[in-house]
Design an enzyme around this catalytic site. Sequence first.
Site, PDB file in Angstrom:
ATOM      1  N   SER A 121       6.656  73.579  30.435  1.00 58.51           N
ATOM      2  CA  SER A 121       7.619  72.549  30.055  1.00 58.51           C
ATOM      3  C   SER A 121       6.975  71.479  29.196  1.00 58.51           C
ATOM      4  CB  SER A 121       8.207  71.890  31.318  1.00 58.51           C
ATOM      5  OG  SER A 121       7.178  71.332  32.112  1.00 58.51           O
ATOM      6  N   HIS A 177      11.715  79.003  28.666  1.00 57.77           N
ATOM      7  CA  HIS A 177      11.715  77.887  29.612  1.00 57.77           C
ATOM      8  C   HIS A 177      12.981  77.907  30.464  1.00 57.77           C
ATOM      9  CE1 HIS A 177      11.796  73.305  30.396  1.00 57.77           C
ATOM     10  NE2 HIS A 177      11.064  73.910  31.313  1.00 57.77           N
ATOM     11  N   GLU A 222      15.632  77.813  27.442  1.00 59.46           N
ATOM     12  CA  GLU A 222      15.186  77.433  26.101  1.00 59.46           C
ATOM     13  C   GLU A 222      14.197  78.480  25.599  1.00 59.46           C
ATOM     14  OE1 GLU A 222      15.297  72.572  26.052  1.00 59.46           O
ATOM     15  OE2 GLU A 222      13.626  73.538  27.089  1.00 59.46           O
ATOM     16  N   ASN A 228      13.922  68.355  28.043  1.00 58.81           N
ATOM     17  CA  ASN A 228      12.978  67.387  28.599  1.00 58.81           C
ATOM     18  C   ASN A 228      12.646  66.250  27.643  1.00 58.81           C
ATOM     19  OD1 ASN A 228      12.741  68.416  31.184  1.00 58.81           O
ATOM     20  ND2 ASN A 228      11.139  69.858  30.611  1.00 58.81           N
TER      21      ASN A 228
END
Length: 283
Positions: free
Chosen positions: A119, A140, A152, A191
């Site tokens: 991440s 991800h 992702e 994120n």
Amino acid sequence: MAIKTVGVIGVGTMGSGIVEVAARNKLNVVAREASPEILETAKARVEASMNKAVERAKMEEADRDASLAAITWTDDLGDLAPCDLTIEAIVENLSAKLEVFGALDGILGDQAIMATNTSSIPIIDIAMGTSRPERVLGLHFFNPATVMKLVELISTQRTDDAVAAEVTTFATDVLGKRVIPAPDRAGFIVNKLLVPYLCQAIEMYEGGHASATDIDEAMKLGAAHPMGPLELADLVGLDVCLWTAESLYDEYGERFLAPPPLLRRMVAAGHLGRKTKKGFYTY
């Protein structure tokens, strides 16, 4: 190449969720963890999750049994040799990831694809530690992987377009996920937005602006969020929040991206959220 066998390296909270997603979608899965204790915990977690699905009539007993039988639990990285796709989900440490990818490079077949669930670490830094950077990408998942629909997909400057397309099709058609391509920049998409929000909530709590409960209730009732930011930070893992915040700050250099001091202290204390039973709340 049809992806039929998936390897998952690192079966903590996120990795075991990925194992379950793959097994429930009729794939052969090799789940590898260096620690026998974590391996047994992950096995019990996946079995309990599938049992709960049966109890709630969301899964047939026969499907549960077949899914569990499709998982090979191992502490031997060499057992991943038959895998068409491997997904690494170990600790957020570049050296550790490079060690795993370097070993996999010598174990997997030439057509195998290697993905990382990182991440926060640039995918290109991991890819260039192998002899096949064109077959390395980021994949991800989000916690809990069995529930969250998003994945992702992060290509690097060296990722083969055909490899990215193949993994996109696999994640969409086989795993049932919604795939969104993301740039190989710290935080990717989710994120980059989420972690600064979580850190701002931590700073508010640390500064005495409001209690943890009031911060969370305010965002649930005032912004229609299903979880408050401190609850969510506990779910994500405060260590993951810290690693990602550090990566964002290193990449962009903006003061508002720096992790709050309280976050660092909580991680140092081993208070990582739900997975350690203590974070901003006690579980």
